[in-house]
Write a protein that holds these residues in place. Structure first.
Motif, PDB file in Angstrom:
ATOM      1  N   VAL A  67      -6.633 -27.209  21.009  1.00  0.00           N
ATOM      2  CA  VAL A  67      -5.721 -26.291  20.316  1.00  0.00           C
ATOM      3  C   VAL A  67      -4.368 -26.257  21.013  1.00  0.00           C
ATOM      4  N   ALA A  68      -4.357 -26.231  22.347  1.00  0.00           N
ATOM      5  CA  ALA A  68      -3.100 -26.170  23.102  1.00  0.00           C
ATOM      6  C   ALA A  68      -2.267 -27.433  22.929  1.00  0.00           C
ATOM      7  N   ASP A  69      -2.915 -28.568  22.687  1.00  0.00           N
ATOM      8  CA  ASP A  69      -2.178 -29.823  22.527  1.00  0.00           C
ATOM      9  C   ASP A  69      -1.760 -30.089  21.089  1.00  0.00           C
ATOM     10  N   ARG A  70      -2.424 -29.479  20.119  1.00  0.00           N
ATOM     11  CA  ARG A  70      -2.144 -29.797  18.716  1.00  0.00           C
ATOM     12  C   ARG A  70      -1.257 -28.762  18.024  1.00  0.00           C
ATOM     13  N   PHE A  71      -1.191 -27.540  18.554  1.00  0.00           N
ATOM     14  CA  PHE A  71      -0.435 -26.491  17.873  1.00  0.00           C
ATOM     15  C   PHE A  71       0.643 -25.920  18.804  1.00  0.00           C
ATOM     16  N   ASP A  72       1.427 -25.031  18.257  1.00  0.00           N
ATOM     17  CA  ASP A  72       2.558 -24.454  18.979  1.00  0.00           C
ATOM     18  C   ASP A  72       2.059 -23.616  20.155  1.00  0.00           C
ATOM     19  N   ARG A  73       2.349 -24.074  21.375  1.00  0.00           N
ATOM     20  CA  ARG A  73       1.836 -23.403  22.564  1.00  0.00           C
ATOM     21  C   ARG A  73       2.419 -22.004  22.734  1.00  0.00           C
ATOM     22  N   LYS A  74       3.644 -21.819  22.303  1.00  0.00           N
ATOM     23  CA  LYS A  74       4.232 -20.483  22.377  1.00  0.00           C
ATOM     24  C   LYS A  74       3.455 -19.508  21.501  1.00  0.00           C
ATOM     25  N   HIS A  75       3.121 -19.913  20.293  1.00  0.00           N
ATOM     26  CA  HIS A  75       2.349 -19.051  19.397  1.00  0.00           C
ATOM     27  C   HIS A  75       0.944 -18.811  19.933  1.00  0.00           C
ATOM     28  N   ILE A  76       0.336 -19.853  20.517  1.00  0.00           N
ATOM     29  CA  ILE A  76      -1.022 -19.702  21.058  1.00  0.00           C
ATOM     30  C   ILE A  76      -1.043 -18.655  22.164  1.00  0.00           C
ATOM     31  N   LEU A 182       7.237 -10.707  25.647  1.00  0.00           N
ATOM     32  CA  LEU A 182       8.029 -11.553  26.545  1.00  0.00           C
ATOM     33  C   LEU A 182       7.960 -13.016  26.113  1.00  0.00           C
ATOM     34  N   LEU A 183       6.766 -13.469  25.752  1.00  0.00           N
ATOM     35  CA  LEU A 183       6.624 -14.849  25.295  1.00  0.00           C
ATOM     36  C   LEU A 183       7.312 -15.072  23.949  1.00  0.00           C
ATOM     37  N   ALA A 184       7.223 -14.080  23.069  1.00  0.00           N
ATOM     38  CA  ALA A 184       7.861 -14.209  21.752  1.00  0.00           C
ATOM     39  C   ALA A 184       9.379 -14.276  21.874  1.00  0.00           C
ATOM     40  N   TRP A 185       9.943 -13.561  22.851  1.00  0.00           N
ATOM     41  CA  TRP A 185      11.401 -13.545  23.045  1.00  0.00           C
ATOM     42  C   TRP A 185      11.910 -14.779  23.784  1.00  0.00           C
ATOM     43  N   ALA A 186      11.049 -15.481  24.501  1.00  0.00           N
ATOM     44  CA  ALA A 186      11.483 -16.638  25.283  1.00  0.00           C
ATOM     45  C   ALA A 186      11.776 -17.826  24.361  1.00  0.00           C
ATOM     46  N   LYS A 187      12.774 -18.630  24.741  1.00  0.00           N
ATOM     47  CA  LYS A 187      13.147 -19.818  23.979  1.00  0.00           C
ATOM     48  C   LYS A 187      12.689 -21.061  24.740  1.00  0.00           C
ATOM     49  N   PHE A 188      11.561 -21.613  24.316  1.00  0.00           N
ATOM     50  CA  PHE A 188      11.007 -22.791  24.968  1.00  0.00           C
ATOM     51  C   PHE A 188      11.479 -24.053  24.252  1.00  0.00           C
ATOM     52  N   PRO A 189      11.661 -25.150  24.986  1.00  0.00           N
ATOM     53  CA  PRO A 189      12.032 -26.412  24.337  1.00  0.00           C
ATOM     54  C   PRO A 189      10.967 -26.849  23.337  1.00  0.00           C
ATOM     55  N   GLU A 190      11.413 -27.524  22.286  1.00  0.00           N
ATOM     56  CA  GLU A 190      10.488 -27.968  21.239  1.00  0.00           C
ATOM     57  C   GLU A 190       9.399 -28.876  21.804  1.00  0.00           C
ATOM     58  N   GLN A 191       9.768 -29.743  22.764  1.00  0.00           N
ATOM     59  CA  GLN A 191       8.800 -30.663  23.349  1.00  0.00           C
ATOM     60  C   GLN A 191       7.734 -29.932  24.155  1.00  0.00           C
ATOM     61  N   ALA A 192       8.126 -28.792  24.770  1.00  0.00           N
ATOM     62  CA  ALA A 192       7.146 -27.995  25.515  1.00  0.00           C
ATOM     63  C   ALA A 192       6.193 -27.270  24.573  1.00  0.00           C
ATOM     64  N   ARG A 193       6.704 -26.854  23.420  1.00  0.00           N
ATOM     65  CA  ARG A 193       5.881 -26.100  22.483  1.00  0.00           C
ATOM     66  C   ARG A 193       4.935 -26.996  21.695  1.00  0.00           C
ATOM     67  N   MET A 194       5.436 -28.120  21.202  1.00  0.00           N
ATOM     68  CA  MET A 194       4.624 -29.002  20.351  1.00  0.00           C
ATOM     69  C   MET A 194       4.834 -30.458  20.767  1.00  0.00           C
ATOM     70  N   PRO A 195       4.259 -30.868  21.896  1.00  0.00           N
ATOM     71  CA  PRO A 195       4.478 -32.243  22.375  1.00  0.00           C
ATOM     72  C   PRO A 195       3.893 -33.312  21.453  1.00  0.00           C
ATOM     73  N   ASN A 196       2.944 -32.945  20.607  1.00  0.00           N
ATOM     74  CA  ASN A 196       2.329 -33.901  19.669  1.00  0.00           C
ATOM     75  C   ASN A 196       2.803 -33.688  18.236  1.00  0.00           C
ATOM     76  N   GLY A 197       3.908 -32.975  18.071  1.00  0.00           N
ATOM     77  CA  GLY A 197       4.425 -32.720  16.739  1.00  0.00           C
ATOM     78  C   GLY A 197       3.716 -31.572  16.049  1.00  0.00           C
ATOM     79  N   LYS A 198       4.172 -31.234  14.842  1.00  0.00           N
ATOM     80  CA  LYS A 198       3.592 -30.119  14.106  1.00  0.00           C
ATOM     81  C   LYS A 198       2.266 -30.521  13.473  1.00  0.00           C
ATOM     82  N   ASN A 199       1.312 -29.603  13.539  1.00  0.00           N
ATOM     83  CA  ASN A 199       0.009 -29.799  12.901  1.00  0.00           C
ATOM     84  C   ASN A 199      -0.374 -28.520  12.160  1.00  0.00           C
TER      85      ASN A 199
END
Length: 421
Positions: A67-76, A182-199
């Motif tokens: 789940v952490a590798d396939r979906f948005d880690r910030k949302h998880i 705090l996590l919702a307000w943070a701006k993480f790079p797209e590559q950090a959030r979804m390194p395998n693209g959107k699923n």
């Protein structure tokens, strides 16, 4: 280290990790006191509550990394906090009406959801800072662990004494909500959030989960350096398993039978102080001497201190040596924790990180099972310490024989590539 805190993304992630752990520690410790106080004639219920924190590891470890590798880690990570906040609200309701079975069920579900936070948080951390900052970041995370080791028991006892079990659960609720925001307000790079693209969630099938889990396992098996490092995490599971009962056993059956409750609590305090000192010294030593010699040396020193703990005749000496052991163990955690993000690509970080806890849990279970069978019939308190020391020096020798050559092989291609231009 100042550069890390100037990074607003890392700062929010650090504070979110702190508040999330605070939510776990205060409520869990207070609930343990509540169980002992409320059901003093049924001590097995306290053990059952402890089981609700550990069993979920075996129930969900195979899916959390996928789940952490396939979906948005910030949302998880964010929803992991908010779902736990909702479950904590239900726990408050069931504690108020004294529905014990539902309390255990909520504890199990809350612990299961918490397992999704770690791999997602590690992936976000890896993608939000530079590679040269991994050691300092790992040191800061170890400081959080040291703080909760130092004050966790006291925080739970204080919360339970002054605001009761319901007040402690409300502290949990607020901590999880704050961590999620705090996590919702943070701006993480797209590559950090979804390194395998959107699923999409609808595409997540059981066969795909098993396939991804197997790929993560194969990645570890085929990377010999990573495999050797992760195999050492079983040692930490053994240490955690033994130390979950060793301070009480040492005081109750050897050093302080009349005041074992107070003195066993002080063992945790001195160990926490040692962890804090070691967490500060660890990044400095690793920068100066590199990870491999620090890892091997600290393991060897820890084995000497563990053997010394089994031989000391006085409580005061036990406190001093446990502090030194904490100083020696903290750099080991920092070396391993900062090494993994360098060895694992972002797209596999969740799956690799999720396999660490089951390895530790295996060591934890083996240690507790052995103690249950052998203590005090075949082994006494002294031999518990000596056995742990033997395991530690064996790991140190194993790393000494295997790591230096592997590290040279791993770094040689990178060095040659830099020299080629």
């Amino acid at each position: 280290m100042q550069e890390l805190f100037r990074n607003p993304t890392f700062l929010k992630l650090f504070l979110a990790t702190f508040t999330s752990q605070l939510g776990n520690v205060v409520g869990n410790m207070a609930f343990a006191y509540y169980m002992v106080d409320r059901f003093s004639n049924q001590p097995s219920l306290a053990s059952m509550a402890e089981l609700m924190y550990s069993l979920p590891t075996l129930a969900v470890f195979w899916i959390v990394g996928v789940v952490a590798d396939r979906f948005d880690r910030k949302h998880i990570a964010t929803y992991s906090d908010w779902i736990r906040a909702l479950l904590t609200l239900l726990l408050l309701l069931f504690v108020h009406y004294d529905v014990l079975f539902m309390c255990f069920l909520i504890l199990f579900l809350r612990s299961s959801i918490s397992k999704f936070f770690g791999p997602a948080e590690m992936g976000l951390l890896q993608g939000s800072i530079g590679q040269d900052q991994y050691v300092h970041a790992s040191g800061l995370i170890q400081i959080i662990s040291g703080v909760f080791m130092l004050f966790g028991l006291s925080l739970g006892a204080t919360a339970y004494h002054f605001i009761g079990i319901e007040g402690a659960i409300i502290v949990d609720l607020c901590s999880f909500l704050l961590s999620g925001f705090l996590l919702a307000w943070a701006k993480f790079p797209e590559q950090a959030r979804m390194p395998n693209g959107k699923n999409r969630v609808r595409d997540l099938r059981f066969s795909l989960v098993i396939k991804d889990f197997w790929q993560g396992l194969q990645y570890i098996i085929h990377n010999r350096l990573l495999l050797i490092l992760i195999s050492g995490f079983m040692f930490f599971g053994i240490v955690n398993g033994v130390f979950s009962v060793l301070p009480i056993f040492s005081m109750k059956y050897k050093l302080s039978p009349d005041q074992y409750v107070v003195h066993s609590s002080l063992v945790t305090v001195f160990m926490g102080i040692g962890f804090l000192i070691g967490s500060i010294l660890g990044p400095i030593l690793i920068r100066r001497y590199t990870r491999t010699p620090i890892l091997i040396t600290c393991l060897f020193l820890a084995s000497l201190f563990l053997a010394g703990l089994g031989l000391v005749p006085r409580v005061e000496l036990y406190f001093v040596i446990i502090l030194l052991a904490g100083i020696a163990i903290a750099p080991i955690n920092i070396a391993l924790g900062s090494w993994l993000p360098e060895l694992v690509p972002p797209q596999n970080m969740g799956r690799v990180n999720s396999l660490i806890e089951p390895v530790m849990m295996l060591g934890h279970s083996l240690a507790l099972g052995t103690i249950s069978l052998a203590f005090p019939v075949w082994i006494n308190v002294t031999w518990l310490h000596l056995t742990l020391a033997i395991c530690t020096v064996a790991v140190s020798f194993f790393y000494w024989r295997s790591l230096p050559g592997l590290v040279r092989k791993t770094t040689a291609p990178a060095t040659a590539e830099q020299a080629t231009p």
